[in-house]
Structure formats: C-alpha cells, structure tokens
Design a protein around this motif. Sequence first.
Motif, short mmCIF file in Angstrom:
data_model
loop_
_atom_site.label_atom_id
_atom_site.label_comp_id
_atom_site.label_asym_id
_atom_site.label_seq_id
_atom_site.Cartn_x
_atom_site.Cartn_y
_atom_site.Cartn_z
N ALA A 298 8.98 7.02 58.56
CA ALA A 298 8.60 8.21 57.80
C ALA A 298 8.42 9.42 58.69
CB ALA A 298 7.33 7.94 57.00
N SER A 299 7.92 9.22 59.90
CA SER A 299 7.69 10.41 60.72
C SER A 299 8.87 10.79 61.59
CB SER A 299 6.42 10.25 61.56
OG SER A 299 6.46 9.08 62.30
N ASP B 239 14.55 14.04 55.74
CA ASP B 239 15.36 14.03 54.52
C ASP B 239 16.75 14.50 54.85
OD1 ASP B 239 12.64 14.85 52.40
OD2 ASP B 239 13.77 13.00 52.56
N ARG C 175 15.20 9.99 54.64
CA ARG C 175 13.88 9.39 54.84
C ARG C 175 13.45 8.53 53.66
NH1 ARG C 175 8.44 12.82 54.61
NH2 ARG C 175 8.88 13.52 56.71
N LYS C 176 13.52 9.09 52.46
CA LYS C 176 13.04 8.36 51.30
C LYS C 176 13.70 6.99 51.20
CE LYS C 176 13.41 11.66 47.97
NZ LYS C 176 12.88 13.02 48.06
N VAL D 47 12.58 4.60 54.23
CA VAL D 47 11.21 4.11 54.11
C VAL D 47 11.13 3.06 53.01
CG1 VAL D 47 8.85 4.71 53.47
CG2 VAL D 47 10.12 6.20 54.99
N GLU E 128 16.08 9.81 42.56
CA GLU E 128 14.97 8.87 42.43
C GLU E 128 15.40 7.53 41.89
OE1 GLU E 128 12.45 11.69 43.85
OE2 GLU E 128 12.10 9.57 43.48
#
Lengths: 314, 316
Positions: free
Chosen positions: B141-142, B146, B149-150, B153, B192
């Motif tokens: 995450a860090s 993007d 990332r989404k 993770v 999503e």
Amino acid sequence: MASLVVPHHFSATEDAETLRKACQGWGTHEKPIIKVLGHRNAAQRKQIRQAYEDLYQEDLVKRLESELSGDFEKAVYRWILDPADRDAVLANVALKKSSPDYHVIIEISCVHSPEELLEVRKAYRLRYKRSLEEDVAAHTTGDIRKLLVGLVSAYRYEGEEINAGLANSEAVVLHKAIKDKALNHEEVIRILSTRSKAQLRATFNHYRDDQGTSITKNLLAERPDDFSVALRTTIRCLNDPKKYFEKVLRNAIKKVGTDEDALTRVIVTRAEKDLKEIKEEYYKRNSVSLDIAVAKDTSGHHEAFLLTLLGKEE
Amino acid sequence: MRILIRSCSVIVSMFFRFAGHGVDERTLITVLGKSHPEKRKSFRKATPHFFKEDERSFERWDDHRIKLLKQEFMRFKNAVVLWAMHPWERDARLMKESLTEGPDSYNVLIEVACTRSSEELLGARRAYHSLFDHSIEEEVASHVHDPERKLLVALVSAYRYEGSNLKEDIAKSEAKILLNAIKSSEKKTQDEEVIRILATRSKPHLKAVYKDYQEISGSTLDEDLKCDLRLQETVQCLCTPERYFSQVLDLALRTDSDKSTKKALTRVIVTRADVDVKEIDEEFNKLYGVPLSKKIEDTANGNYKDFLLTLIAKGD
C-alpha cells in the motif's frame, strides 16, 4: 480481565446431564442453563457440547435453539458457540440486514488480534462456504466497501516497534485528508487498514499533539456522513477498544427501549476478555455500575444470564 | 596449431553459451583449466567482446562481461538456495524483491498472490512479518501507486474460500459485469467491481466466470484485457496458471531476454516443482511444440541445467 466466574471443579458429563434434564419435560428450566453455561469458559463449553453429543447423539446447540426463545435464546446461542464461530455468525447477521451494521464488521476486524481475526475468517469460510471479504464486498459499495474489505483482509504486523517519522508524516496525511473538502479516502483507508496497531496509536498521538484535539473529534466536526462515522468507529476500536465498548453499552442502555442486540453482543463477546475493565470504565463515566444499569433495562432470564456473565455472585 | 584453434572455438562457443542460462562447468574445467598460457592468449585475442586490447599491450577483460559472467555463475547457487528455503520464506522474499525492484517486477507479486493456495499465501504473509517487521499489505500500500495499488493490496490480502461450492447464477452475472466494465472506456484497474470479483471470489468460482465470459463475449477474458497488463496477469494466474507459467518460461528461455525475465526460469521451476510442473510441461509442449525439459536441455548449461531438470523430473 474477564468478568466470567468459573468454578474450580468441572465435569463436562455432569453439565451435559444437567442441561439435558433442564430441557426435558414440560417447558424448559432456564435457571440451571444459566447456572451452568453462565459459568463456563470457551474450552469448557466446547467439552460440554461434545459430552452432550456423546451421551445423547444430539447437537446441544440445536436443542437449546428449539427450547429457548427471544433475547435469552439469542444470547445463549451466541454464548455457546466457539468465539471465532460466534464472530463469523455476528458478521454474517450484520451484513444480511437491509442496512448492514458496519460497526459490527469494524469491531470484529479492529478489536481482535491478527491471529484471532484469521480464526474468524477461517470459521466464516467453514460455515458459509464463502470468504468473509467476499461477502463484505458483495454487500457494500463505494468507500465503505473499500474500508471494510481492507479492514477485514488485514493481517497486521504485531510488533511494538514504531517509526516516529512515519507516525508524524501519516498524521499529517490524515489531517490533510480530513480538512480537504475532497476527502482523500484512499490514503486514510490505506493507513488505517494496513499499519500495525502500535504504529497507528503513535500516529493518533502525533495527530493529537499537533492539532490539539483528537482525530475522532475533528472527523465529527468536519463531516457527519456514513463514511466518516465508519472511520471514527475504526479509529476508536483501534485506539482504545475498552472505551469504545463502554460507549456502545452506554448508548444501548440510554436508548428508549434499550438496544438488546448491542447489549448482548458486547457482554457475550467480551465476558471472557476485558468486560471487567469495561465495567470499571462504565462506572467511571456514568457513576452507576453496569450491573445495575443492565438490571434496570432488561428483564427475566435474559437479564439473569447477562448479569451472570457480568460476574454476579449467586 | 589445429588443436589450438579447435579448442579455442570450443571455449568461445562455450563462453557464448553464457549469454544464456548458467555455466558449463565441465567444459570450463576440462578445456580452459588445462590450457597453456599461449592457448589462453589466443582465446583472449579471438574474443573481442570479452577482452579489449589495452593501450599498454595486454588484452583486458571487459568489466560488463565480468558482471554478466558473475550472474551466470550465480544461477545455480540462487536456484539451490531458493529450493532449500521454506516455501513461506521463499514467497515472502520474492514479494519483497518485487516491491524493491519496482513496477516492472509487480508481475511477481501477482504471481505469488494468485497462484498459491490460501494457506500458502497466509504462510507467506506470516513469514513476511518475521523477515521484514511489516505486513505485506502495508508495504504494498505504501510503495505501489494507483492505478495498481488497489488491485495489488486486495490480491495479497485475500484468503479465498477453497471449496468447490459455487453459485452458477452469480458466476454468470459477474461475467456480465466484467464484460460491461471492459466495454466501457473507464480505466479498468480502477473499477471497483472488477477488483471485488477478482480479489475476493474463490478460484473455482472465477474459473466458472472465465468460462461464462467466453460464452457471452466470444473471446477469452485475458485476451480482452490485453491493454491492462496487471489485470491480464491476474486473470491468467487465477484461471489458467499452467498457460501463464508456460508463457513466462518461454520468455525466460530466450537468449535476448533481460535479466529479470531470465530470473523467472529459476523462480518458476523452483516454486512449481512440488505443485504442477508436470502440467506446465504439457502445456508448454502444446503451446510451443517442444517439451519444457527439452527446451531447458538445449538452452541451459552445466550444474544449473542439471538441477532444473532434476526438479522437473522429480514428479515422475
């Protein structure tokens, strides 16, 4: 510390027989059920279920489900399950509501240790043949979904080490995110759902030192929407679970008519963990003991059961 | 003189095979080891890409070549170390390396997260705690930005249901959701629903979605995801892993591939030897007309080659 009072001598077979007798004949005798189950820890309850099955070839849980009713039945059912299984059931019930109870999901994912959360996920898969994150994702949308799926999937590092520089910089990120009208949910969710609890507490402390007020107070002031409420719940569960549960109890009791569900949930899930300290917190905050408040607001067998879990002497 | 020239060319060709995979230790010992100083001088003169004429009258090793040679000598050692490692530590280290190397290596993250069983991935996450004092999702995450990332993770955090229980009607409707997402012009890695489906559903469920997708769209899901490399890799790893691994191996076995592509040879063979290397071998043969073991026999060298072939044959 646990509020549950457990006797020195314990025989699973004797208990199974007592419970059997209580369920036979006309009606059910709730008192012995409360007396036995209300004084047994998780390991003992598991042995009792096994002994009951061995003696009578019947599932004790199913038997109690059919013999009891109302809030008392709900409480006993939740109590008698294994802790991980119980949380899986609570999570599923919370999700299936027409308006899901996000705070229950948040509680389960944030208050437990990483290993305990893992056990809940395992129990959920076993019981419902789907993963917990799958169901959370399917029943939520948008930012709430991102937050909850992140929280439920986390397997946080458990060490006490913290990086002070990181705590500082992430406190700034959180502050900016709250201040900006376009709330950068991504970063907030990232920090809250991945960092270790020790690291997060350091971050929240830095925030309070920099801003003068706690992060939860600021969240409330800026925006009262669903997502912010969920964020506040998350932060409070991560930061100080006992205070959080005290508030849940306080609100449940204050409510006109009392929120039985919430009351039962907190007492049943914390009786073997830290209900004693939550009681102390409650007394500090409300100047009346939790036992008395519960007695005033509940009745009958349900009341008796809850008081037993709270540690009331016979 | 003839013998000189012939053994020169043997050494040269053997050295040229270094461009590939591993080092032919036997030949180095028998030919180079036994050679007299004049033979070695002729060799140096005959290989201008390894040795350059220095202004002070000697043939000097090219520094870059030495580095490449070092990599080739290390392949066997790396394979052995990786093979002996506990699978959890192995996967944790692979993921860490992938994060450190950056976006070009994120395919390894996807590979580990999607081709391991739920318990194996969990074990890797545990090992990650021990090795690096952070959780893998924290670091992904860090470090990853993007739009990836989404997805990443979510993939490393999954604890998928592993039974065969699945709902056909949900699989069909999710295939439709994916089709709509692909048709729309929005950036798919941000979608999503796409992430939800790929990162939370069980593998049997996803395989059913893959099948249903092909029926309603005409082409396969990974074909349609061509412009979104990460999503394509994700789908391939989850739904058609043997084909994915075959393709990775094919690229790794080419002599002109870059360093990290070649590393995949060791990684895939070592991590799949106990799992499905036989199936990968069959798929490889189907796709490229030559069994994997033969391709490795022809391309790799020395102990490294022998080690890989032993790992593949182990399953017999």
